[in-house]
Design a protein around this motif. Structure first.
Motif, PDB file in Angstrom:
ATOM      1  N   ILE A 398       0.779  -1.001   0.041  1.00 37.47           N
ATOM      2  CA  ILE A 398      -0.191  -0.034   0.166  1.00 37.47           C
ATOM      3  C   ILE A 398       1.094   1.180  -0.348  1.00 37.47           C
ATOM      4  N   LEU A 399       1.750   1.113   1.256  1.00 34.54           N
ATOM      5  CA  LEU A 399       2.792   2.457   1.134  1.00 34.54           C
ATOM      6  C   LEU A 399       3.226   2.898  -0.869  1.00 34.54           C
ATOM      7  N   GLN A 400       3.909   1.724  -1.498  1.00 37.87           N
ATOM      8  CA  GLN A 400       4.587   2.019  -2.949  1.00 37.87           C
ATOM      9  C   GLN A 400       3.378   2.465  -3.669  1.00 37.87           C
ATOM     10  N   ALA A 508      -5.215   2.880  -0.590  1.00 39.83           N
ATOM     11  CA  ALA A 508      -4.243   3.593  -1.277  1.00 39.83           C
ATOM     12  C   ALA A 508      -4.911   4.206  -2.374  1.00 39.83           C
ATOM     13  N   GLU A 509      -5.753   3.971  -2.509  1.00 43.50           N
ATOM     14  CA  GLU A 509      -6.496   5.008  -3.475  1.00 43.50           C
ATOM     15  C   GLU A 509      -6.912   7.124  -2.712  1.00 43.50           C
ATOM     16  N   PHE A 510      -6.849   7.859  -4.040  1.00 40.19           N
ATOM     17  CA  PHE A 510      -7.639   9.081  -3.704  1.00 40.19           C
ATOM     18  C   PHE A 510      -8.465   9.339  -4.125  1.00 40.19           C
ATOM     19  N   ASP A 511      -9.543   9.243  -3.520  1.00 44.86           N
ATOM     20  CA  ASP A 511     -11.023   9.685  -3.606  1.00 44.86           C
ATOM     21  C   ASP A 511     -10.910  11.693  -3.370  1.00 44.86           C
ATOM     22  N   LEU A 512     -10.324  11.168  -4.940  1.00 45.67           N
ATOM     23  CA  LEU A 512     -10.422  13.530  -5.494  1.00 45.67           C
ATOM     24  C   LEU A 512     -10.183  13.291  -6.867  1.00 45.67           C
ATOM     25  N   THR A 513     -11.091  13.941  -7.764  1.00 43.88           N
ATOM     26  CA  THR A 513     -11.310  14.590  -8.949  1.00 43.88           C
ATOM     27  C   THR A 513     -11.080  15.793  -8.817  1.00 43.88           C
ATOM     28  N   LEU A 514     -10.957  16.124 -10.349  1.00 40.60           N
ATOM     29  CA  LEU A 514     -10.996  17.436 -10.521  1.00 40.60           C
ATOM     30  C   LEU A 514     -11.700  18.005 -11.676  1.00 40.60           C
ATOM     31  N   THR A 559     -16.552  -7.640   3.602  1.00 40.35           N
ATOM     32  CA  THR A 559     -16.760  -5.996   2.755  1.00 40.35           C
ATOM     33  C   THR A 559     -15.403  -6.579   1.281  1.00 40.35           C
ATOM     34  N   PRO A 560     -15.380  -6.849   0.121  1.00 41.41           N
ATOM     35  CA  PRO A 560     -13.957  -6.640  -0.469  1.00 41.41           C
ATOM     36  C   PRO A 560     -12.552  -5.308   0.127  1.00 41.41           C
ATOM     37  N   PRO A 561     -11.642  -6.208  -0.076  1.00 41.17           N
ATOM     38  CA  PRO A 561     -10.526  -5.456   0.261  1.00 41.17           C
ATOM     39  C   PRO A 561     -10.720  -3.861  -0.787  1.00 41.17           C
ATOM     40  N   PHE A 562     -10.068  -2.679  -0.240  1.00 35.43           N
ATOM     41  CA  PHE A 562      -9.853  -1.535  -0.642  1.00 35.43           C
ATOM     42  C   PHE A 562     -11.594  -0.830  -1.762  1.00 35.43           C
ATOM     43  N   THR A 563     -12.260  -1.136  -1.113  1.00 32.97           N
ATOM     44  CA  THR A 563     -13.468  -0.366  -1.452  1.00 32.97           C
ATOM     45  C   THR A 563     -13.495   0.685  -1.302  1.00 32.97           C
TER      46      THR A 563
END
Length: 806
Positions: A398-400, A508-514, A559-563
């Protein structure tokens, strides 16, 4: 009690063999035993244990260190009740006399004096030796406090040794210090849990010596190349009580005291009279040859000399250990284990009646039982350690991913801001700052979780290594001294891996959008917008945790991981067991659910889906579960009358009252054919026990069948009657006695209830038109005792019915 199979797809793991000792060494990172070292250190001096003793609270401490923390109670406080932490029954009777204890403990007393002096910076020889000591009783709580002045490296307060009076030898001073602990009212406080315990006439020798821990420490020292005296083993065995420098060669060894004496010290400290007359003095064993020097790797620290007790013969770590014998009967080996005293005993101790009213078990069987319990507990910690290692790998990935995803977001953001020319330049810096903060927050959360998990893993690994060394021991009595405490520690270690501890706290995902569509006049208001929430994904069924028992099923999912769309709850659906429509059986946030009251011998289909504020997600895969063909159940202690007495794992029932009392079974039937039997173990004074079925709301303080909630057959030693709503019908000859078997056949397909005695039908079909939910039931008084037998197939060779009388 065997459990039915779930389905072909839900194969349960192989059962654990209690006689096996699983190898958990593959889970230990780094050098073998590296994480175990903290388990082998004394909490007072901070060094490896020397002559460890077991305190009543199950913690260990060096015998020399125990003398430094032992506190003498002032005369004005000797009336206070000592904390009753451990009953020592036979241990007190089998202990050596006080004189023997004082002589045997002289060596440790000397070592303890040097320890206190070293730790206190020479305070033992100073003038401040009259420390004020106090012991307080806290409403019989077993806790006390003491306030000596010196402190060990670990922060534990130690008692400085009182200097010898002018004109007396150091040996006499040590003997006086040891005898003062035995002659006066003294106590010792555990440096770990701070529980206090009073010392009896034997002083510290009244506590059992932890031979098993001592052996593990010796092996650990040899394996790490820091065994005591390895570099310079003495050419001959030396006296352990000498004041001379260097000490005189040893002339004798006392097998009971385990102390080496020169001729002078033997006459002075161990005369062959009084309590020492029974001690056996032998020639000292030849010291072992000095081992080859073992190079110590970088970073490995050798244990400092804290003045601990020396083993007989110098480097006694490599000498073979003697098989433990009873201290009261020198030629008798331990053969039994007293459960009440929690101590091994010999055959002669039992013959003398010291444990006459105690529960005594074979030593070998108890040893194997406790060893199996510890092995089972270790399996749980081992599984968690495996998951923790996998979890650490996951966190590093996840760090990577966070690093890579963060760089991707930054590049995308720069490209959009450059397209907006000057107007976006100032806003670009703000947005970059937000991305960086989000990344740093995620990195910090993950690093914190890695450090926390690593610490827990190291603690669990150290405990595992120590327990594995304990399991390797072949000394049953030594093992049983610490097995209870170790089993509890392993269970507590397993419980620290709470639910959610091995799940990432951040994604690890960024919940950001422009959004780059707005007009130029809205540039200064440009900011990140959150990704639109979506319905939750498909839950994953955990087939290894899904199972059935009797007519209940248990399902588990996750729940599936990284949802990116968390679920607010789940909906579990189950069909009717006959291929019908699905119906909702559970709605909530839990991910584990048990459904009771299903039909026996039926196949159920189950599925689950998640929901949140955006809607309901898709269904999971369907899992097929098969309930039991036959019912396994016992008497229910929660539903029975308070006078009912259950035993034999709730399979045997009797009563403490002369009146009839009712108890129900743990199973409920609404479909199928079911048969169970009740064996009459005791039948006195011709009572009338009643057997049958009932609703859950049946009256419990009168004979079964007197109300409208029960259908029963009551029987004496000559005849029987059927009864429902207090209506007695179909008197039939033939009763019960001790050893008789009563069978109950409930056929809910035909809606009938039939009774059998010793394999032959008793009268006609007892009741027809039986419909609804029924529970096995029984009423009896104190003159009857019956044992329940369940899980039986419906017999096909039952006898023809007896003719009913008037």
């Amino acid at each position: 009690m065997p459990l039915p199979p779930v389905s072909a797809a839900l194969t349960s793991p192989a059962p654990l063999l209690l006689t096996s000792e699983p190898d958990h060494s593959s889970l230990v990172p780094g050098a073998p035993g590296a994480a175990m070292e903290e388990e082998l250190k004394c909490p007072v001096c901070g060094s490896l244990f020397r002559e460890p003793i077991i305190l009543p609270c199950s913690h260990n401490v060096c015998l020399p260190c125990a003398r430094t923390i032992a506190v003498q109670t002032p005369d004005g406080e000797q009336h206070l009740p000592p904390p009753l932490l451990l009953s020592r029954g036979a241990a007190a009777a089998a202990a050596p006399p006080p004189d023997q204890d004082a002589a045997a403990g002289a060596t440790c007393g000397g070592a303890g004096a040097s320890t206190a002096g070293g730790l206190g910076g020479g305070a033992a020889g100073g003038g401040d030796h009259a420390d004020k000591l106090s012991l307080y009783s806290e409403t019989d709580s077993g806790y006390g406090s003491y306030t000596p002045s010196l402190k060990s490296p670990n922060g534990v307060r130690v008692l400085p040794m009182v200097p010898a009076p002018p004109g007396s030898s150091a040996a006499a001073a040590r003997g006086a210090a040891c005898s003062s602990l035995c002659s006066s009212s003294s106590s010792i406080t555990c440096p770990q849990c701070h529980r206090s315990a009073s010392l009896d006439h034997r002083g510290l020798r009244g506590f059992q010596r932890n031979r098993l821990l001592e052996g593990i420490v010796q092996r650990y020292q040899q394996g790490r190349g820091v065994a005591a005296g390895a570099s310079a083993a003495p050419a001959v065995a030396i006296c352990q009580l000498c004041d001379r420098t260097p000490p005189e060669p040893a002339a004798t060894l006392c097998e009971q005291c385990d102390v080496l004496y020169c001729a002078t010290c033997q006459l002075k400290c161990h005369p062959s009279r009084g309590p020492f007359a029974k001690h056996r003095l032998v020639q000292p064993p030849p010291p072992p040859a000095p081992p080859e020097a073992t190079p110590v790797s970088a970073g490995t620290s050798t244990a400092p000399n804290t003045g601990g007790c020396r083993s007989p013969g110098g480097a006694g770590a490599s000498a073979p250990r003697k098989f433990p014998t009873c201290p009261e009967h020198e030629m008798e080996n331990y053969s039994m284990y007293c459960v009440s005293c929690r101590s091994p005993v010999c055959f002669l101790c039992l013959e003398e009646g010291r444990h006459g009213k105690h529960e005594v078990k074979p030593l070998g069987a108890t040893w194997k039982q406790h060893k199996a319990q510890l092995s089972q507990a270790l399996n749980g910690v081992s599984d968690k350690a495996k998951e923790a290692k996998e979890f650490l790998v996951q966190l590093k990935n996840i760090l990577q991913q966070i690093q890579e995803n963060g760089l991707d977001y930054e590049a995308c953001l720069v490209a959009q801001c450059d397209a907006l020319v000057d107007a976006l330049t100032r806003q670009k810096a703000k947005l970059l700052t937000k991305v960086t903060k989000e990344r740093e927050h995620k990195l910090k959360m993950v690093w914190d979780q890695i450090n926390h998990c690593t610490l827990k893993l190291r603690q669990s690994t150290g405990l595992m290594e120590y327990c594995l060394e304990v399991i390797k021991e072949d000394d049953p009595s030594g093992f049983l001294q610490i097995s209870d405490a170790l089993i509890k520690r392993v269970q507590v270690s397993q419980e620290q891996w709470v639910k959610g501890a091995l799940e990432p706290k951040v994604s690890a995902e960024f919940d950001l959008t422009l959004d780059s569509e707005p007009l130029l006049q809205a540039i200064h208001q440009l900011d990140f917008v959150q990704m639109k929430c979506r319905v939750p994904p498909v839950p994953l069924l955990q087939l290894e945790k899904c199972c059935t028992r009797n007519n209940s099923v248990t399902l588990a999912w996750r729940t599936p991981p990284f949802t990116h769309s968390p679920a607010d709850g789940y909906i579990l659906e189950l069909d009717d067991g006959d291929g019908g429509q699905f119906r909702e059986v559970y709605v909530g946030k839990e991910t584990l659910c048990t459904i009771d009251g299903l039909h026996f011998n039926s196949t159920y289909n189950a599925r689950v889906k998640a929901f949140n504020s955006s809607g309901v997600g898709p269904y999971s895969k369907t899992v097929v579960l098969q309930t039991s063909d036959v019912a396994w159940f016992t008497f229910d202690p929660n539903s029975g009358h308070r006078d009912i007495i259950l035993s034999n794992d709730n399979q045997t029932a009797t009563c403490s009252s002369y009146d009839d009392r009712v108890v129900l079974g743990t199973a409920a039937f609404s479909k199928g054919v079911h048969y169970w039997e009740l064996h009459v173990d005791r039948y006195d004074n011709h009572p009338d026990p009643a057997f049958g079925v009932a609703r859950a709301s049946v009256v419990k303080d009168m004979m079964l069948g007197k109300d409208d909630k029960a259908w029963a057959m009551y029987v004496d030693n000559n005849r029987s009657w059927f009864m429902h709503c207090n209506s007695h019908t179909n008197r039939t000859e033939g009763g019960v006695c001790k050893g008789a078997t009563v069978g109950v056949l409930l056929d809910l397909n035909k809606h009938t209830l039939t009774f059998f005695i010793n394999g032959q039908q008793q009268g006609p079909t007892a009741f027809s038109h039986v419909d609804g939910v029924f529970m096995p039931a029984l009423s009896l008084n104190r003159n009857v005792q019956v044992t329940l037998h369940t899980g039986l197939e419906v017999p096909t060779n039952l006898g023809r019915p007896k003719l009913a009388g008037n």
